[in-house]
Design a protein around this motif. Structure first.
Motif, PDB file in Angstrom:
ATOM      1  N   GLU A   1       0.826  -1.210   0.000  1.00 36.32           N
ATOM      2  CA  GLU A   1       0.000   0.000   0.000  1.00 36.32           C
ATOM      3  C   GLU A   1       0.865   1.267   0.000  1.00 36.32           C
ATOM      4  N   VAL A   2       0.231   2.353  -0.364  1.00 35.91           N
ATOM      5  CA  VAL A   2       0.910   3.651  -0.387  1.00 35.91           C
ATOM      6  C   VAL A   2       0.009   4.656   0.326  1.00 35.91           C
ATOM      7  N   CYS A   3       0.616   5.502   1.144  1.00 35.56           N
ATOM      8  CA  CYS A   3      -0.111   6.643   1.689  1.00 35.56           C
ATOM      9  C   CYS A   3       0.322   7.877   0.910  1.00 35.56           C
ATOM     10  N   PHE A   4      -0.627   8.692   0.515  1.00 42.69           N
ATOM     11  CA  PHE A   4      -0.248   9.918  -0.208  1.00 42.69           C
ATOM     12  C   PHE A   4      -1.152  11.060   0.208  1.00 42.69           C
ATOM     13  N   ARG A   5      -0.718  12.277  -0.102  1.00 39.19           N
ATOM     14  CA  ARG A   5      -1.482  13.454   0.292  1.00 39.19           C
ATOM     15  C   ARG A   5      -2.222  14.034  -0.901  1.00 39.19           C
ATOM     16  N   MET A   6      -3.444  14.509  -0.677  1.00 38.62           N
ATOM     17  CA  MET A   6      -4.188  15.252  -1.690  1.00 38.62           C
ATOM     18  C   MET A   6      -4.744  16.509  -1.022  1.00 38.62           C
ATOM     19  N   VAL A   7      -4.593  17.627  -1.710  1.00 40.23           N
ATOM     20  CA  VAL A   7      -5.135  18.873  -1.173  1.00 40.23           C
ATOM     21  C   VAL A   7      -6.036  19.504  -2.223  1.00 40.23           C
ATOM     22  N   CYS A   8      -7.234  19.890  -1.797  1.00 40.92           N
ATOM     23  CA  CYS A   8      -8.154  20.580  -2.691  1.00 40.92           C
ATOM     24  C   CYS A   8      -8.201  22.054  -2.330  1.00 40.92           C
ATOM     25  N   SER A   9      -8.531  22.852  -3.316  1.00 36.67           N
ATOM     26  CA  SER A   9      -8.608  24.291  -3.066  1.00 36.67           C
ATOM     27  C   SER A   9      -9.812  24.846  -3.803  1.00 36.67           C
ATOM     28  N   PHE A  10     -10.002  26.139  -3.691  1.00 33.79           N
ATOM     29  CA  PHE A  10     -11.072  26.812  -4.437  1.00 33.79           C
ATOM     30  C   PHE A  10     -10.940  26.520  -5.931  1.00 33.79           C
ATOM     31  N   ALA A  11      -9.730  26.227  -6.366  1.00 33.83           N
ATOM     32  CA  ALA A  11      -9.467  26.089  -7.797  1.00 33.83           C
ATOM     33  C   ALA A  11      -9.575  24.650  -8.293  1.00 33.83           C
ATOM     34  N   THR A  12      -9.848  23.742  -7.381  1.00 34.71           N
ATOM     35  CA  THR A  12      -9.979  22.347  -7.809  1.00 34.71           C
ATOM     36  C   THR A  12     -11.305  22.169  -8.555  1.00 34.71           C
ATOM     37  N   PRO A  13     -11.251  21.844  -9.833  1.00 31.33           N
ATOM     38  CA  PRO A  13     -12.510  21.737 -10.580  1.00 31.33           C
ATOM     39  C   PRO A  13     -13.203  20.390 -10.315  1.00 31.33           C
ATOM     40  N   ASP A  14     -14.511  20.435 -10.318  1.00 31.21           N
ATOM     41  CA  ASP A  14     -15.278  19.200 -10.191  1.00 31.21           C
ATOM     42  C   ASP A  14     -14.794  18.147 -11.189  1.00 31.21           C
ATOM     43  N   GLN A  15     -14.483  18.612 -12.388  1.00 38.76           N
ATOM     44  CA  GLN A  15     -14.073  17.670 -13.429  1.00 38.76           C
ATOM     45  C   GLN A  15     -12.838  16.865 -13.035  1.00 38.76           C
ATOM     46  N   ASP A  16     -11.916  17.532 -12.330  1.00 38.62           N
ATOM     47  CA  ASP A  16     -10.714  16.817 -11.917  1.00 38.62           C
ATOM     48  C   ASP A  16     -11.050  15.724 -10.906  1.00 38.62           C
ATOM     49  N   VAL A  17     -11.971  16.045 -10.036  1.00 36.60           N
ATOM     50  CA  VAL A  17     -12.384  15.034  -9.057  1.00 36.60           C
ATOM     51  C   VAL A  17     -13.103  13.887  -9.780  1.00 36.60           C
ATOM     52  N   ASP A  18     -13.979  14.267 -10.710  1.00 36.31           N
ATOM     53  CA  ASP A  18     -14.656  13.236 -11.511  1.00 36.31           C
ATOM     54  C   ASP A  18     -13.636  12.332 -12.199  1.00 36.31           C
ATOM     55  N   ALA A  19     -12.698  12.965 -12.847  1.00 38.10           N
ATOM     56  CA  ALA A  19     -11.694  12.213 -13.606  1.00 38.10           C
ATOM     57  C   ALA A  19     -10.889  11.285 -12.708  1.00 38.10           C
ATOM     58  N   PHE A  20     -10.499  11.826 -11.571  1.00 37.01           N
ATOM     59  CA  PHE A  20      -9.722  11.036 -10.620  1.00 37.01           C
ATOM     60  C   PHE A  20     -10.516   9.808 -10.168  1.00 37.01           C
ATOM     61  N   LEU A  21     -11.760  10.073  -9.804  1.00 38.08           N
ATOM     62  CA  LEU A  21     -12.565   8.973  -9.267  1.00 38.08           C
ATOM     63  C   LEU A  21     -12.864   7.920 -10.336  1.00 38.08           C
ATOM     64  N   LYS A  22     -12.977   8.411 -11.566  1.00 41.17           N
ATOM     65  CA  LYS A  22     -13.231   7.470 -12.657  1.00 41.17           C
ATOM     66  C   LYS A  22     -12.030   6.527 -12.848  1.00 41.17           C
ATOM     67  N   VAL A  23     -10.853   7.115 -12.856  1.00 44.26           N
ATOM     68  CA  VAL A  23      -9.644   6.293 -12.966  1.00 44.26           C
ATOM     69  C   VAL A  23      -9.589   5.303 -11.796  1.00 44.26           C
ATOM     70  N   LEU A  24      -9.863   5.833 -10.621  1.00 42.95           N
ATOM     71  CA  LEU A  24      -9.778   4.996  -9.429  1.00 42.95           C
ATOM     72  C   LEU A  24     -10.766   3.833  -9.494  1.00 42.95           C
ATOM     73  N   ALA A  25     -11.990   4.152  -9.922  1.00 42.82           N
ATOM     74  CA  ALA A  25     -13.003   3.099 -10.025  1.00 42.82           C
ATOM     75  C   ALA A  25     -12.534   1.995 -10.974  1.00 42.82           C
ATOM     76  N   GLY A  26     -11.811   2.399 -11.994  1.00 42.72           N
ATOM     77  CA  GLY A  26     -11.304   1.428 -12.971  1.00 42.72           C
ATOM     78  C   GLY A  26     -10.259   0.497 -12.397  1.00 42.72           C
ATOM     79  N   THR A  27      -9.717   0.871 -11.236  1.00 38.04           N
ATOM     80  CA  THR A  27      -8.638   0.035 -10.676  1.00 38.04           C
ATOM     81  C   THR A  27      -9.179  -1.061  -9.769  1.00 38.04           C
ATOM     82  N   VAL A  28     -10.472  -0.966  -9.495  1.00 45.25           N
ATOM     83  CA  VAL A  28     -11.017  -1.928  -8.511  1.00 45.25           C
ATOM     84  C   VAL A  28     -11.246  -3.290  -9.156  1.00 45.25           C
TER      85      VAL A  28
END
Lengths: 352, 352, 352, 352
Positions: free
Chosen positions: B325-352
Motif C-alpha cells: 500500500e501507499v499513503c499519499f497526500r491530496m489537497v483541494c482548493s477553491f481552484a480544484t474543478p469538479d471535473q478533476d475530481v470526476d476524472a480522478f474517481l473514474k480512474v480509481l473506479a477502474g482500478t477496482v
C-alpha cells in the motif's frame, strides 16, 4: 498633486497586467515554479552574468537579509547616517544579523566618502575583540537625499572595502532611478564597480511588492534560502512576485517608468529655481528637497499639493533654510502625471 | 488533476478583481491607508468584537510574529509534533522569539490533547530556571493531518493553558476550511473557545499572499507593529494586502471557496473508500491522506494525477500502510474543478 | 609603575581571603546557597531598601542583561558616544536585546546631557514604527572619561527618561569610585536619583569577577533569572561570586579600595599639573587622561611607566593635544602602590 | 553524606592554591596574559596537537558558544533527549545560535545511536528549506545518565556526521570522569575519534568555574573570540580562569580527582547491588541512579544522606521502578570523602 512618496502609487499597468495574466492555472509553490526560473534568467541577462537571485517582497527584508548573509558576531555595518537601514527599518538589520551594529558615516549629499568610511572603520581595528569587527559596507543608490553615486565614487568606496576585506552592499530601492540617471548598464553600476550584493528594488518603481536580493558572488549566496525562509520571507504562491517582475522588465518598462519619474523631478527642480527657490541637495533621481519661502510653501499646500516639511539635518549652516524658509520633500513616481507637475509649477509661479 | 497543494493555485477571481480595482490612484503607505482601515473593521464584524489586526503576507510570518509577541527568555512553545511551526518553518518561530524552544506534543489525528499537553508542560515547572519556562501553546486549525478541532477540544486545551497562565495561539492557515466544517462562527472557533491570538490565513483559500495576525487581547497586541516591522513584514504599498482581503470577504466568498474545497475532499474520500481504500486520518477539511494499493496509486499517477507519497509517521501500526500500500497526500482548493475530481474517481473506479 | 588598567590587578586581600574561607564544604548550586542569600541581604542594607539582585561575573554581561530586561522590538538604547556598552562590548548589548540599536549621544566630559538626550530621542517619536522606539537610557558612573555625574545631573537625565517613559540604567563598573568621590550614599546615587537598574561592578575595585545586576523595581526584575541563564551567566558553584562580594563589602573594604585608587589618581593629576601638563577631562575618580609633551611621555615610558597613548576624540580643538603633545590614559586601582605614584612623579618632575 | 551534585563542592586544594599563588601582581587583561598562554600550551600537550582553546566559566556558555560557531540559519542540532543542552540550559543554545532547533534523539543509557541519529537527520534532507538544515551533532561524555561512550561508539557517530557533513561536538562537562573510565588518552577520546569541538569541563571536577572550548579544526575556530565576547563571556581578570586550570592540571591532579569520584560511585553501586538494589543505567563514571525499595530510600534519607528522587524517564517498562521502589540520583566528586561512602553503605546494609 500627490508628491508624498513613490510608494503611494499602485502597480504600473504592465505589472498589473502580468499579474493578471499569470493568475490562472496551477504552479509549484515556494519558488520552484517555471516563471520564477524564467525571471531569474532575466536577471542574468540584465546583469550580463550568472547571478544568484532571491525574490522577497519588502525592501527592508531585502536589505536585512543581504546583511545577514555576511553577518559576523560583533559585526559593524557601515552606512550613511541618513540611510534607510539606519533610520527607517526598525532594527530589522540589527535583528536579522543577530545583533549587528550599524555605524553611521557622515557625508555630504547623502553619500559616504572613502575618507569618512576609512575613518569610521579605523574604530574597528582587526583583532580588537572589544570593538567588534568590520562586517559590511552598505550604500544606497539612489540615496535618501535624492542623489546618485557616480561609478567612480562606488569604485572608490570598494577600494576601502577591499582594504578591510568586507563586501559592498547596495540598497537599490531606487535602483532604476539611479540607473536612468547614470545612463550606464546595470552591470557597470554593480559588480563592475565592486558591488557584492544588491537589494534590487522594484516596488517603488511600479510593482506592488517585488524586490530581489542579487548576489554577484555565488559562494556568498550559499544557504541564503535558509535566511529568507527563517525570516518568513519565502512566499508560497511565489509566482506572484515573479509575475510582477516579468511585467516590470518587459519592453524596458522599468527604465521607462524610472525615466519618467526622474524627469518629473527635474522639471520640478527647475521650476523651483525659477521661482527663486533652491534644493537642499542636487536633484539626481526622482526625489527632491526644495527650500522655499514659507509663504510659497503654504500657497502650494493650500492649492492641494501633498508636500510635507522635512528636517534638513545635514545641511551646512550657510545652506540651511532661513527663518522664513521651509525645506520639504517631493517624490515622483511612474504614476506622477505631467498635469500635476504643470499644476504645481503654475501655482508656484504665481507666488513669485 | 492537480492535487499537489492548495498553494499551487493563483488568486480567486474576486480577490484578483479587488486587487485590480484598487490599483489606481494614490494611497498612504505602510498600513495607514483607508482600505486597510476598512478591512480591519471587517475583522471586527467577522469576529463580533473589537480585535486588533495586523496584515502580513506569509503564514510563517503570521505564526512566528504571533509567538514573538508572547515570547519569554527560555520560553517553551508547545505544539503538535507535525505542526507547521515545528516542521515547516525553518526555525522562523525560534528566530523571531529570540531562541524559543518548540516542544512537540504527540497526539492522534494531528491534534494535541489536554493530557499530552499537561504532561509536556510538566517538564517545565514554574521557577526551575534550567528548563526554561512555559510560554505559549499553538494549535493548527485545520491541522496538518486534515482534521479539525471541535470547539470542546479547543476549550479543553484552553483550560490547560489557563492552569499554567499561557496564551493559546491558533495557526489558522486553513481557518476557513475548518470553519466551514464546524459550521460555527469565527468568534466561537476563536476567542469564545479561548484563543488569544490567531494567524488568520487567506492565501491558501484564494489570496495571493494575505494573512492577518488577530489579537483578541488588545493589551497583548501593544507594540506588535514593531515586531512586524523589525521582521521586515510591513509592506509599503500595504493596500495590496487589504485589497486581497476585501475581495476575499465580499459576498461570503471566503466561506464559499472553503466549502468548495472541503466538498471536493469529501467526494474524493468517499470514492477512495468505495474503491476499497481508506484514509490515514479522518477527512474533515480540504486535505486527505489516502491509503491505496500501490497498483492503484501507480494507475492514478499514470493517468496524470499529481499525487505524491507521504510518510505516514504517526499511524498506529494496525492502521499504517501495508507492504503493498501507499499513503499519499491530496489537497483541494477553491481552484480544484469538479471535473478533476470526476476524472480522478473514474480512474480509481477502474482500478477496482 | 603599572597604570595600564584597573583590571590588571588580581583580587584584593579581603576578597581572596573570603574566597578561601568559603572553599570548604558543600553548598547548593546555582544561586540557591545561603551565602548568596546573605550577600543579597547585604545589598538591601547598602541600598537602604529591598532590591532584587542577581550575580554575574562580567561587566558586559551585567550591562547587556540589564538592557535585555527592558528590551523592545526596534528598541533604541541611548548612551554616551564613548560608553563601554557602545564601544567596548562587541555588540553584546545588541545581541542580548535581540537587535537593539545603541544611539550615541555626544556630550562633554564623557557625560550625556539632558539637552543632548532629548534631541537624540526626538529622532524616535512615539508611534513611528520605521524609526523604532525608545527603550532605555544608560549612563556610566564613573564615566569612561574618568568623570562623575553629580546627583543633580542624574536627576536631570531621569526627568528626560520620565518624559519618554523609559528606564534609566547605570553602568556602575566603577560604582565605588564614583561613590567615594560624591561622598553620598549608594541609595542617593541610584534609586533616589532615579536609577531603575544598576550594573554594580566589583571586579575592577578588588574582586576576581563579581558583578551584580540590581533592580530597584521588583516588577522589572520578574523573570530576569531566565535572561541570565539563557545567556549562560548562571554559575553552578555560585557561592564563589557571593564569597568575593562578602569580602568586598566587609569592614567597608570596597570604599577603602576605591578611595585609595581615587587618591592615587588625584596625586598623579596634581603632579602632572605641576609639571606643566593638563588632563583631557577633570579627574574625578580613578582614571586620568594626561596631556604632556611627547618628550615627557617618552621619558616616563623609558623609566618603566606602563602608559599608552589614547585617542582623545571628543576634545574641543583648543584643548586637544598640540603637535608635540601626547594624551594617554592612566588607571589606578586598589593595587596601585604609593611608591609607584611617587616614582612616576619623580621621573616626571625631572622632565620639567 | 552529600551526594546531591558534583557542583556542590568548592574548589580542589590544588586549584585554590594556584588561584592564591597567582593573585599578586599585575597581568594583562582579557586573555592576553602569559598565564593564559601557558595554560593554552598545556592543552596542546594534553591533546597531543595544536588546538585552539578559549576559556569561559560556565558549561552552558561553553556548549552554546561551541554550537554558535557552527550555527546555520534554520539549523538543526542533534542531541540526546536527556542531554544538558536540551533539558538544562534554558534555551541558551537556541539563543546563541540565533534560533537553532535542538532535535532530540532517543537512545538507551543516555546515548544516541548511529541508527537513531540517521533517522532523526532524515527529517532534514539537504535542500528542503522548510525543514531547515542539519547543523551539528552533540554528545555528552560522560552522559547525563552516568554512562560513557566507547571510542568505537563515538567513531560510529562520527561516520553519520561525515555522511551529512556536520561537525561533532562533545559536551565534556564530566570529561575527566569519562577519560578515567576509558583509560585512553584525551586525543583518543576526542579528535582521534572524530570530535571537532569540545566543551572541556573542569568546574565539576575541582575548579570554581573553569571551562574551555577546544577546537580541533583551527579554521572553525576563526573569529570565535567574537562569539565569546558578544556573549559577555570574556573575563577581564582572565588569569583567574587560567590559574584554576593550572592547578587543575598540575601533577595529574585532574585525573586523580576524577578517578576518586568514579571510584566512590563504583563502591556505592556495588553496595547497592549487595543490598538487593540495582541502578537504572550502568555506572560508568561518577554518577549513579540507584533503584531501591522506598523503605531503604527513606532510611538513608533519615540517616542524613542527601539524595533525591529522580524521574527515570527512559527506562524500559521491565526495568523501571516498581510501585514500592524509588529511583534517585547520586553524584560523587573529588570532595566526596570515603567516610561518607562508608557511612552510606553501612546504613544501607542495615536495611537489608
Amino acid at each position: 498633486m500627490n508628491f508624498a512618496s513613490d510608494n503611494w502609487a499602485g502597480a504600473a499597468p504592465a505589472v498589473m497586467s502580468a499579474l493578471t495574466r499569470h493568475n490562472t492555472g496551477f504552479s509549484p509553490a515556494y519558488g520552484t515554479d517555471p516563471l520564477t526560473a524564467a525571471v531569474a534568467e532575466t536577471f542574468n541577462e540584465i546583469f550580463e552574468r550568472e547571478v544568484t537571485v532571491y525574490f522577497v517582497a519588502t525592501g527592508t527584508a531585502a536589505n536585512a537579509l543581504s546583511l545577514a548573509a555576511y553577518a559576523k558576531p560583533g559585526g559593524a555595518i557601515f552606512c550613511h547616517r541618513d540611510s534607510h537601514i539606519q533610520v527607517d527599518e526598525c532594527n530589522c538589520p540589527e535583528f536579522m544579523t543577530a545583533g549587528g551594529k550599524l555605524v553611521s558615516v557622515a557625508g555630504a549629499n547623502g553619500k559616504i566618502t572613502p575618507d569618512g568610511l576609512t575613518k569610521a572603520m579605523a574604530a574597528f581595528p582587526d583583532g580588537v575583540v572589544h570593538h567588534g569587527q568590520v562586517a559590511t559596507v552598505s550604500i544606497s543608490q539612489a540615496t535618501e537625499s535624492g542623489t546618485v553615486y557616480s561609478l567612480d565614487e562606488i569604485a572608490a568606496l570598494k577600494e576601502v572595502c577591499t582594504a578591510r576585506s568586507v563586501p559592498l552592499h547596495m540598497d537599490g530601492a531606487r535602483f532604476a532611478n539611479a540607473l536612468a540617471t547614470l545612463g550606464c548598464t546595470p552591470a557597470e553600476m554593480t559588480w563592475k564597480s565592486g558591488v557584492d550584493v544588491l537589494s534590487f528594488g522594484a516596488t517603488k518603481n511600479g510593482c506592488w511588492c517585488a524586490e530581489a536580493v542579487v548576489f554577484f558572488d555565488p559562494e556568498a549566496a550559499r544557504g541564503f534560502e535558509y535566511f529568507r525562509k527563517r525570516g518568513g520571507h519565502l512566499f508560497s504562491k511565489s509566482r506572484f512576485v515573479a509575475a510582477q517582475l516579468e511585467g516590470y522588465f518587459e519592453d524596458g518598462n522599468w527604465l521607462e517608468t524610472a525615466t519618467h519619474a526622474n524627469g518629473m523631478a527635474t522639471r520640478l527642480a527647475e521650476g523651483i529655481r525659477e521661482a527663486g527657490g533652491r534644493t537642499a541637495w542636487p536633484v539626481e533621481a526622482n526625489e527632491l528637497f526644495p527650500i522655499l519661502k514659507r509663504s510659497q510653501f503654504n500657497a502650494l499646500q493650500a492649492a492641494g499639493a501633498m508636500i510635507y516639511e522635512w528636517p534638513a539635518k545635514d545641511l551646512e549652516p550657510d545652506h540651511a533654510p532661513a527663518e522664513d524658509e521651509v525645506c520639504f520633500r517631493m517624490v515622483c513616481s511612474f504614476a506622477t502625471p505631467d498635469q500635476d507637475v504643470d499644476a504645481f509649477l503654475k501655482v508656484l509661479a504665481g507666488t513669485v
